[in-house]
Each structure stands twice: as C-alpha cells, then as structure tokens.
Design an enzyme around this catalytic site. Structure first.
Site, short mmCIF file in Angstrom:
data_model
loop_
_atom_site.label_atom_id
_atom_site.label_comp_id
_atom_site.label_asym_id
_atom_site.label_seq_id
_atom_site.Cartn_x
_atom_site.Cartn_y
_atom_site.Cartn_z
N LYS A 110 0.81 -1.22 0.00
CA LYS A 110 0.00 0.00 0.00
C LYS A 110 0.85 1.27 0.00
O LYS A 110 0.39 2.31 -0.44
CB LYS A 110 -0.95 0.01 1.20
CG LYS A 110 -2.10 -0.96 1.07
CD LYS A 110 -3.23 -0.58 2.01
CE LYS A 110 -4.39 -1.56 1.90
NZ LYS A 110 -5.47 -1.24 2.87
N LYS B 64 -5.50 -10.94 -7.12
CA LYS B 64 -6.78 -11.00 -6.38
C LYS B 64 -7.70 -9.87 -6.82
O LYS B 64 -7.24 -8.79 -7.18
CB LYS B 64 -6.52 -10.95 -4.87
CG LYS B 64 -6.17 -9.58 -4.35
CD LYS B 64 -6.24 -9.49 -2.82
CE LYS B 64 -5.71 -8.12 -2.40
NZ LYS B 64 -5.68 -7.88 -0.98
N LYS C 156 -10.49 -3.64 -4.86
CA LYS C 156 -10.99 -2.33 -5.28
C LYS C 156 -9.85 -1.40 -5.65
O LYS C 156 -10.06 -0.38 -6.27
CB LYS C 156 -11.87 -1.71 -4.18
CG LYS C 156 -11.17 -1.53 -2.87
CD LYS C 156 -12.16 -1.39 -1.72
CE LYS C 156 -11.47 -1.72 -0.42
NZ LYS C 156 -12.32 -2.34 0.57
#
Ligand code: TYM
Length: 333
Positions: free
Chosen positions: A113, A196, A199
């Site tokens: 992230k 995967k 969003k």
C-alpha cells in the site's frame, strides 16, 4: 463461550464479490456454529488511507446495510463500528509496545500500500495497521477469524502478540486462529486472473461490485479473460480465468465445481460466462433491493449499531481492565 469475529472496511460504496465469497458468506454461516459472533466495520483502519469524511460516514452505514442484507443477523451477531469501542484503540497502544519495529516492518500489506505514494507520504497509521487489527481480535477473546487469504499474515501477527503477552504477563488472551476456506480464500480479478480481485486494482474492469447495476456486472463477466484452449476444467495453473469463473458460479449456485465441469463437457467458454453472469444477476438483484430498503430506514441501522456497541464495549472493557492491571498501570480510583 466460543467466539467468532471479523471486520470489513468501509472504503467503498459496495462490497465486491471477493469480500463476499472470501469472507462475509462465511460470517453468515458461522453465526450458528459459534456461541457468539462479532462482526464490525473498521472505520479506524479506513483512515490509514485518505478518506473523504462525508463519504466515510455514509459508507459505514452502507456497509452495515450490506451485512444485514447478506444475512448477518443482529439477533445472533453483535454488529458494531470499530470507533464506537474506544477500548480497542487503548489496547492497540499496549500491543504496539510489545511489537518489534522489525516485526511490523515485515508486514507485506504496508509494503504494497505504501509502494504507490512512497514511504515519505505513507502514514504511521498504515504502518501500525496490523497491530490495531490484533487489538480488534484479542479484545474479544476470539477463537476464530473468518477472512480471505490476504489477511493470513495479520492473523499470524495477532497470534504472536497474544502469545507474547500471555507469556510475559500470564494467561490473558485467547490465541485466535484464522479461518480461511481455501476454495474461496482468493477470488481473482476477471481481467487479470492471477491477481486477487481488489478495489484498488488499476482498472475496475475485473472487479464485481455487488451493488453495481447487474447488467454492468454481467457484461464484465462475459468479457472476463479466459485461457488458451477451449476445454472447461478446473486448473488454477493452466486455466486461472476459467477456474475463477467456475469457483464464482459454484459459490453462487451452491453446486460443486465438479458438477459444473461435467455439465460443460463439449461446451465453450461462452456458455460458462453466460451461466456465471446469470448466477450473479440472480444473486445481486434482490440483494440491491434489500440494501436500498435498509438505507431508507436508517433509524433501524442506528439501533443495531447502538445495541452492538453496548454489547461489544462491555466485553472489550473487561479485557482492557485485565490488561491494564497485568501490565502494572495504577488504577484511576
Ligand atoms: P478488507 O476490508 O480489505 O476485506 C474484507 C474481507 O474480504 C476478504 N477479501 C477477499 N477474499 C477473497 N478474495 C478476494 N479477492 C478478497 N478481497 C478481500 C478479506 O480477506 C477480508 O476477510 N484488515 C481487514 C479488516 C479488519 C479485520 C479486523 C478482519 C480489520 N480488523 C479484525 C478480521 C479481524 C481488511 O482490510 O479487510
């Protein structure tokens, strides 16, 4: 009592198919298998990345509406918002002081992230995110935590911290287990079936949001990337796209992958896509209606959350008091 607990972030207007098949579907089923179930919306985790305040508030309620519409039952489960339980944040501090800096640095989600904006702009909250998650869990003496594969490392850290506290200060926490259903633990992006479904993917062409217009979602499924060859069989290595569609359809129809594969002998990828799109449409159409209804009467949602917070706080406050006592904090009174 045997307890199950899990959470889903309010960072989107809709849960996606991976959230549902990897996690929430298990939550619903487990309500009957455990004495107590705790399901919550981690809004404090959400702010580890920038969020628009009005949107965060709205998405938190929308998340609750989706949980209820999907079958999480406030009569059988304690449903709450993380920030309503301040004891979780208090416990996080204690656990942070037990976590090694190196140990926290090995968490892969932070690396993923923070890779976009760079280390300079990643928040310290994003770095300590897994420790907040550990507090979410140990605060409630939870036995099992139903999650998708991407949460496995966070559950390992939770176990390590629970064990470390117990060995340093005496038996206090239940050491929880991740409950990961391997068939559904990782639903893949329809356009990129080795990554995967998420969003935060660069494009949303491979993402199925449960609350999107079913026509749009059906189209995304019909445009899913499939594999070379033409045979329909389950093979994650050779046929990741086909295997993903088989997994999704099996989950949504309650049929087994083997049974589906038998029915596709001599048929083409197109048939698989159309049937999977139909199964999705059938599932989401009534769901969208139920969510809209729930959002029309928000008083009910607020009542569910107030009752959930009261119940969850009682449990978390007991844990926190025991922790404070064990680590040697002087009682306030
Ligand atoms: P979150 O909000 O990203 O995702 C919610 C759940 O959905 C699962 N999931 C998937 N499962 C299968 N395939 C996918 N493609 C897929 N994408 C997401 C996730 O594994 C998760 O179970 N850190 C957590 C929230 C959290 C939590 C907790 C969970 C906070 N505190 C305590 C359990 C216990 C998260 O960000 O999940």
């Amino acid at each position: 009592p045997r307890r199950v607990l899990s959470g889903i972030q309010p960072t989107s207007d809709s849960f996606h198919l991976g959230n549902y098949l990897g996690a929430v579907r298990q939550w619903v089923a487990l309500q009957d298998d455990f004495d107590e179930a705790f399901y919550f919306i981690p809004d404090m985790h959400a702010i580890t990345m920038p969020q628009d305040p009005a949107q965060l508030r709205e998405r938190t309620l929308r998340s609750v509406a989706q949980l209820l519409a999907l079958g999480v039952d406030p009569e059988r489960s304690t449903i709450y918002v993380q920030s309503h339980i301040p004891e979780i944040a208090q416990l996080t501090w204690v656990l942070q002081c037990l976590t090694g800096f190196g140990e926290a640095s090995r968490m892969t989600q932070f690396k993923d992230k923070s890779s976009k904006g760079g280390l300079e702009s990643a928040s310290v909250g994003l770095f300590t995110y897994p420790i907040l998650q550990a507090a979410d869990i140990v605060a409630f003496d939870v036995d099992e935590v139903p999650v998708g594969e991407d949460q496995r490392q966070h559950l390992e850290l939770t176990r390590d911290l629970a064990q470390r506290f117990n060995s340093r200060y005496g038996e206090t926490f239940v050491v929880p287990k991740a409950r990961i259903v391997s068939e559904y633990a990782k639903i893949y992006d329809l356009q990129n079936p080795t990554a995967k479904m998420s969003k935060s993917a660069d494009s949303d062409a491979g993402l199925i949001n449960l609350l999107d217009d079913p026509k749009r979602s059906a189209k995304k499924i019909r445009s899913a990337v499939t594999d070379s060859g033409s045979e329909i069989r389950f093979d994650r290595e050779e046929k990741p796209g086909v295997s993903n569609l088989l997994t999704i359809q099996a989950a949504l129809t309650g049929r087994s992958v083997d049974e589906l594969v038998e029915g596709y002998v001599g048929k083409q990828y197109g048939h698989l896509k159309v049937d999977t799109a139909d199964a999705l449409t059938e599932f989401v159409t009534p769901l969208r209606g139920r969510v809209e209804e729930l959002l029309d009467d928000r008083a009910v949602l607020h009542e569910v959350l107030a009752a959930g917070a009261a119940k969850a706080r009682t449990t978390a406050a007991k844990t926190l008091a025991e922790v404070y006592e064990k680590i040697g904090f002087q009682p306030a009174t």
